[in-house]
Design a protein around this motif. Structure first.
Motif, PDB file in Angstrom:
ATOM      1  N   ASN A 172     -56.458-117.035   0.470  1.00 38.50           N
ATOM      2  CA  ASN A 172     -57.760-117.697   0.348  1.00 38.50           C
ATOM      3  C   ASN A 172     -58.891-116.683   0.438  1.00 38.50           C
ATOM      4  O   ASN A 172     -58.887-115.804   1.310  1.00 38.50           O
ATOM      5  CB  ASN A 172     -57.960-118.737   1.455  1.00 38.50           C
ATOM      6  N   GLU A 173     -59.861-116.826  -0.457  1.00 35.32           N
ATOM      7  CA  GLU A 173     -61.097-116.054  -0.398  1.00 35.32           C
ATOM      8  C   GLU A 173     -62.256-117.018  -0.166  1.00 35.32           C
ATOM      9  O   GLU A 173     -62.414-117.998  -0.909  1.00 35.32           O
ATOM     10  CB  GLU A 173     -61.335-115.293  -1.705  1.00 35.32           C
ATOM     11  N   VAL A 174     -63.030-116.759   0.854  1.00 30.75           N
ATOM     12  CA  VAL A 174     -64.247-117.529   1.096  1.00 30.75           C
ATOM     13  C   VAL A 174     -65.350-116.924   0.244  1.00 30.75           C
ATOM     14  O   VAL A 174     -65.656-115.736   0.350  1.00 30.75           O
ATOM     15  CB  VAL A 174     -64.630-117.494   2.584  1.00 30.75           C
ATOM     16  N   LEU A 175     -65.940-117.729  -0.631  1.00 28.09           N
ATOM     17  CA  LEU A 175     -66.883-117.218  -1.612  1.00 28.09           C
ATOM     18  C   LEU A 175     -68.326-117.355  -1.142  1.00 28.09           C
ATOM     19  O   LEU A 175     -68.695-118.349  -0.518  1.00 28.09           O
ATOM     20  CB  LEU A 175     -66.704-117.961  -2.942  1.00 28.09           C
ATOM     21  N   GLN A 176     -69.122-116.347  -1.470  1.00 25.29           N
ATOM     22  CA  GLN A 176     -70.553-116.364  -1.180  1.00 25.29           C
ATOM     23  C   GLN A 176     -71.305-116.406  -2.507  1.00 25.29           C
ATOM     24  O   GLN A 176     -71.403-115.405  -3.208  1.00 25.29           O
ATOM     25  CB  GLN A 176     -70.957-115.113  -0.398  1.00 25.29           C
ATOM     26  N   PRO A 177     -71.809-117.592  -2.916  1.00 22.75           N
ATOM     27  CA  PRO A 177     -72.497-117.691  -4.220  1.00 22.75           C
ATOM     28  C   PRO A 177     -73.834-116.954  -4.209  1.00 22.75           C
ATOM     29  O   PRO A 177     -74.494-116.827  -3.171  1.00 22.75           O
ATOM     30  CB  PRO A 177     -72.712-119.196  -4.389  1.00 22.75           C
ATOM     31  N   HIS A 178     -74.205-116.478  -5.399  1.00 24.52           N
ATOM     32  CA  HIS A 178     -75.491-115.806  -5.569  1.00 24.52           C
ATOM     33  C   HIS A 178     -76.180-116.378  -6.803  1.00 24.52           C
ATOM     34  O   HIS A 178     -75.610-116.396  -7.894  1.00 24.52           O
ATOM     35  CB  HIS A 178     -75.300-114.292  -5.743  1.00 24.52           C
ATOM     36  N   GLY A 179     -77.397-116.864  -6.629  1.00 26.67           N
ATOM     37  CA  GLY A 179     -78.159-117.344  -7.769  1.00 26.67           C
ATOM     38  C   GLY A 179     -77.711-118.713  -8.240  1.00 26.67           C
ATOM     39  O   GLY A 179     -77.308-119.580  -7.448  1.00 26.67           O
ATOM     40  N   ASP A 180     -77.748-118.902  -9.553  1.00 21.31           N
ATOM     41  CA  ASP A 180     -77.521-120.219 -10.157  1.00 21.31           C
ATOM     42  C   ASP A 180     -76.028-120.493 -10.312  1.00 21.31           C
ATOM     43  O   ASP A 180     -75.495-120.506 -11.421  1.00 21.31           O
ATOM     44  CB  ASP A 180     -78.229-120.319 -11.505  1.00 21.31           C
ATOM     45  N   VAL A 181     -75.378-120.714  -9.212  1.00 17.96           N
ATOM     46  CA  VAL A 181     -73.932-120.949  -9.191  1.00 17.96           C
ATOM     47  C   VAL A 181     -73.670-122.351  -8.658  1.00 17.96           C
ATOM     48  O   VAL A 181     -74.237-122.752  -7.635  1.00 17.96           O
ATOM     49  CB  VAL A 181     -73.213-119.904  -8.313  1.00 17.96           C
ATOM     50  N   GLU A 182     -72.814-123.092  -9.347  1.00 22.12           N
ATOM     51  CA  GLU A 182     -72.463-124.442  -8.917  1.00 22.12           C
ATOM     52  C   GLU A 182     -71.150-124.402  -8.144  1.00 22.12           C
ATOM     53  O   GLU A 182     -70.139-123.895  -8.637  1.00 22.12           O
ATOM     54  CB  GLU A 182     -72.315-125.370 -10.118  1.00 22.12           C
ATOM     55  N   VAL A 183     -71.162-124.906  -6.934  1.00 26.43           N
ATOM     56  CA  VAL A 183     -69.947-124.994  -6.123  1.00 26.43           C
ATOM     57  C   VAL A 183     -69.200-126.263  -6.519  1.00 26.43           C
ATOM     58  O   VAL A 183     -69.716-127.373  -6.369  1.00 26.43           O
ATOM     59  CB  VAL A 183     -70.276-125.003  -4.616  1.00 26.43           C
ATOM     60  N   LEU A 184     -67.986-126.089  -7.041  1.00 26.90           N
ATOM     61  CA  LEU A 184     -67.194-127.221  -7.507  1.00 26.90           C
ATOM     62  C   LEU A 184     -66.231-127.732  -6.449  1.00 26.90           C
ATOM     63  O   LEU A 184     -65.793-128.883  -6.514  1.00 26.90           O
ATOM     64  CB  LEU A 184     -66.405-126.835  -8.763  1.00 26.90           C
ATOM     65  N   SER A 185     -65.890-126.880  -5.471  1.00 28.34           N
ATOM     66  CA  SER A 185     -64.939-127.295  -4.438  1.00 28.34           C
ATOM     67  C   SER A 185     -65.095-126.414  -3.215  1.00 28.34           C
ATOM     68  O   SER A 185     -65.429-125.225  -3.321  1.00 28.34           O
ATOM     69  CB  SER A 185     -63.504-127.198  -4.977  1.00 28.34           C
ATOM     70  N   THR A 186     -64.839-126.999  -2.060  1.00 34.38           N
ATOM     71  CA  THR A 186     -64.894-126.256  -0.800  1.00 34.38           C
ATOM     72  C   THR A 186     -63.566-126.398  -0.066  1.00 34.38           C
ATOM     73  O   THR A 186     -62.770-127.295  -0.335  1.00 34.38           O
ATOM     74  CB  THR A 186     -66.036-126.777   0.095  1.00 34.38           C
ATOM     75  N   PHE A 187     -63.336-125.485   0.864  1.00 34.04           N
ATOM     76  CA  PHE A 187     -62.114-125.512   1.666  1.00 34.04           C
ATOM     77  C   PHE A 187     -62.210-126.562   2.776  1.00 34.04           C
ATOM     78  O   PHE A 187     -63.286-126.834   3.320  1.00 34.04           O
ATOM     79  CB  PHE A 187     -61.871-124.152   2.322  1.00 34.04           C
ATOM     80  N   THR A 188     -61.052-127.138   3.112  1.00 33.40           N
ATOM     81  CA  THR A 188     -60.930-128.001   4.287  1.00 33.40           C
ATOM     82  C   THR A 188     -59.690-127.571   5.060  1.00 33.40           C
ATOM     83  O   THR A 188     -58.896-126.762   4.589  1.00 33.40           O
ATOM     84  CB  THR A 188     -60.803-129.481   3.890  1.00 33.40           C
ATOM     85  N   HIS A 189     -59.543-128.105   6.266  1.00 32.51           N
ATOM     86  CA  HIS A 189     -58.383-127.830   7.108  1.00 32.51           C
ATOM     87  C   HIS A 189     -58.213-126.333   7.377  1.00 32.51           C
ATOM     88  O   HIS A 189     -57.108-125.779   7.312  1.00 32.51           O
ATOM     89  CB  HIS A 189     -57.103-128.396   6.476  1.00 32.51           C
ATOM     90  N   ALA A 190     -59.332-125.651   7.649  1.00 29.04           N
ATOM     91  CA  ALA A 190     -59.286-124.220   7.922  1.00 29.04           C
ATOM     92  C   ALA A 190     -60.502-123.847   8.756  1.00 29.04           C
ATOM     93  O   ALA A 190     -61.470-124.616   8.851  1.00 29.04           O
ATOM     94  CB  ALA A 190     -59.272-123.430   6.622  1.00 29.04           C
TER      95      ALA A 190
END
Length: 679
Positions: free
Chosen positions: A553-571
């Motif tokens: 798993n990589e935890v992502l850090q968005p920059h600028g005009d980025v749409e987050v489509l999914s996030t992690f759970t159970h972690a």
């Protein structure tokens, strides 16, 4: 220039070994081949001692008679150079020709492929036998082409003879020019591995904990590939000089060989040996295993080398050596199914291995079309059926192009680097399998695409979507190429462990994913592998239930005009971005901080809007869909890999190209049945 086989019609052939059989059988064998609709006969690739019974003495009588007899019946012969199996007199007199394992132990005479590519004696003796054969058969009207060697890098794909060490030393000296450059590329400052003279440089050798330098390992694979290609060039140059009117190819697809480079530089087209029954016996505990259908991916890789190719060995019976039982007998219909599997993916010539099962040697259980006794059997009947059927589609299909809107990307650098690097290699394999399953079960035709520093935007623009699951090695130039592809309207999907290595396999001192960060619009905040005893993190995407975020798993850090489509759970990184999309120009880049599974890949296929032909068909998962296109017409292959009948729905009327009947609405495909549709 695209290298592909140029047949005006679909053709069938068989592998035949006249040296194995009494001459009294030849005429009946060739007659029955012709009656079956066979066009090509492949022979000669294991017969060096027949051609050269002792050094410098040549005998062509046996094969002259065999080739003449085949030609008499209108069969066309593919002659193999016999260098895959050196004679006993050769390896006895010249032990330096033998391959050596990493422990320094020499392989011995008694099997096949026990030679090394860099022995000066082996190259010299190979040149002599190939020259004599080419000169002797250059004008024979029955011989149409040459096969160089047989299955390069099969059985053994690493080489450690003294000749290989010497050649490797020369190779790295030519590549890096100075020891400083070599030490920099291999990072030898680590663990005090620095080289101070060229004589200290060898191929990798056994080390403590078996942990040789990974950058050294990557170059070793490149060297092995170049060695094999050099050996092919040695033979190809001779054949071009002395038999200029015959085509030249080789067969097989094995590790540590850049088949694209070899074909582009030396061959007329590429040939593959297809044994889908391996997929039925290799243990696969994954979700919805593909089994023999998995061979469609291998054929897709072959198609990336030659859009139209040849099958030089198509499985025709149960398989195994005396040392191992490997494959059961094909069930009724499977031999026909596998033939059409090859044709659907781009094969314009399919040759069955072999005409008759050997009665001697290691492969007495690697069965051919005919059994030892030559009595009629079901396998022969299936070949006869295929032969009659392909006459109905022969000219329509030959030379046609496979249709795909999406390509699954890989590279030799990443494959070879990933063999040793367990932080990325296993994920490449797992994600590739997940994506190919998703494409198969959602009926989306897909191409394989190998990228390198010479890949152009025009090549990428052939596809609406590109999937590059774990592109560890990505140069700045490649990242810029992907950016231009997206800007002009393409969609690209990356997974974790992407973009963090340079071409040497060393890591950039840049935030992950390296040069891909700007295109993806993210950097990696933190990462972790999922330990076997831990609860697997999950993610939610679209309307799906929670999807497992397996392995890494990589935890992502968005920059600028980025749409987050999914996030992690159970972690412990609950709620952090896992999957993002960034629109760039007219296209989009997706980045997933994990390893793909079947469920996520299937959802992403819908997300990027790939056409899965639902407007034309309703198909169960058991059916593979492939399309070949020619002269404005699509020819759709529907292949049933199930042992159960499968019902399909045709939403418009088609012509069954094999029977000539018009078909529409509901149709039932029998177990292992095939349907070829045309407008």
């Amino acid at each position: 220039m695209v290298k592909k086989i140029k047949e005006e019609k679909l053709k069938l052939g068989v592998c035949y070994y006249p040296e194995h059989w009494p001459k009294e059988l030849w005429e009946d064998d060739f007659r029955r081949m012709k009656e079956l609709g066979i066009t090509y006969v492949r022979m000669g690739e294991f017969a060096w001692t027949v051609f050269e019974p002792k050094e410098g003495t040549f005998s062509f009588e046996l094969f002259d008679q065999a080739v003449d007899k085949a030609h008499e019946f209108g069969l066309e012969v593919i002659m193999g150079t016999p260098t895959a199996t050196p004679p006993a007199w050769l390896t006895y007199k010249y032990p330096d020709t033998l391959n050596v394992d990493q422990d320094g132990i020499s392989f011995q005479h008694g099997a096949r492929r026990h030679y090394n590519y860099n022995s000066e004696n082996y190259r010299r003796l190979s040149s002599i036998i190939v020259t004599e054969m080419a000169k002797h058969y250059r004008d024979h009207p029955g011989i149409v082409g040459w096969q160089i060697d047989n299955e390069l890098n099969c059985e053994v794909d690493v080489f450690y003879s003294e000749a290989d060490h010497i050649a490797f030393r020369k190779w790295v000296k030519e590549k890096y020019e100075t020891l400083d450059n070599l030490n920099q590329a291999w990072g030898t400052v680590f663990w005090n591995q620095t080289y101070t003279s060229w004589e200290q440089v060898y191929l990798t050798r056994k080390t403590v904990s078996n942990s040789p330098n990974p950058h050294h390992m990557l170059d070793e694979k490149r060297f092995i590939s170049d060695s094999a290609i050099s050996y092919v060039k040695l033979q190809a140059d001779i054949l071009r000089e002395y038999a200029p009117n015959k085509w030249v190819t080789t067969n097989g697809m094995f590790k540590h060989l850049d088949n694209h480079k070899m074909t582009n530089e030396l061959l007329d087209f590429f040939a593959y040996d297809s044994y889908p029954n391996f997929g039925r016996v290799i243990e696969d505990n994954s979700k919805k295993p593909l089994r023999d259908r998995k061979w469609s991916w291998n054929l897709s890789v072959v198609r990336s080398i030659s859009p139209n190719f040849a099958i030089f060995e198509q499985q025709s019976g149960p398989g195994g050596w005396v040392t191992r039982i490997e494959q059961p007998t094909p069930k009724p219909g499977q031999l026909r199914l596998w033939t059409y599997q090859s044709i659907a993916h781009g094969a314009d010539l399919v040759m069955y291995f072999r005409w008759r099962t050997a009665t001697k040697g290691t492969e007495i259980y690697w069965h051919g079309i005919n059994d030892y006794h030559n009595l009629p059997n079901r396998r022969v009947e299936e070949v006869e059926q295929v032969s009659k059927e392909i006459h109905q589609i022969s000219e329509k299909i030959a030379g046609s192009s496979y249709q795909a809107e999406v390509a699954l990307i890989t590279s030799y650098d990443n494959e070879w680097d990933g063999e040793f690097d367990k932080w990325v290699g296993p994920y490449i394999s797992k994600s590739k399998d997940a994506w190919f399953k998703a494409f198969q079960y959602k009926h989306v035709p897909v191409d394989a695409l190998y990228v390198n520093q010479e890949t152009t935007l025009e090549e990428l623009k052939n596809y609406k979507v590109l999937v590059y699951p774990h592109a560890a090695i990505v140069t700045k130039e490649q990242a810029e190429l992907f950016t231009r592809y997206v800007e002009q309207g393409g969609k690209v999907i990356f997974g974790c462990r992407s973009g963090y290595k340079d071409e040497t396999g060393q890591t950039y001192m840049k935030a992950f994913p390296g040069y891909l960060a700007e295109l993806a619009g993210v950097t990696v905040e933190e990462f972790t592998r999922v330990a076997p005893f831990e609860k697997v993190p999950r993610l939610k995407f679209k309307d799906s239930n929670d999807i497992e975020a397996i392995d890494f798993n990589e935890v992502l850090q968005p920059h600028g005009d980025v749409e987050v489509l999914s996030t992690f759970t159970h972690a412990h990184f609950e709620g952090k971005p896992a999957l993002v999309r960034r629109n760039v120009g007219s296209g989009s880049c997706y980045y997933f901080g994990g390893v793909f599974n079947l469920e996520l890949a299937s959802l992403l296929i819908d997300e990027v809007g790939l056409n899965n032909y639902q407007d034309q068909f309703e198909l169960p998962e058991e059916i593979e869909l492939s399309i070949r296109h020619k002269d404005g017409n699509d020819y759709t292959f529907l292949l049933n890999y199930s042992e159960q009948p499968q019902e399909i729905l045709l939403k418009k009327e088609y012509r069954d190209a094999l029977s000539g009947k018009r078909v529409t609405n509901k149709i039932t495909l029998k177990p292992y049945d095939v349907l070829v549709l045309e407008p």
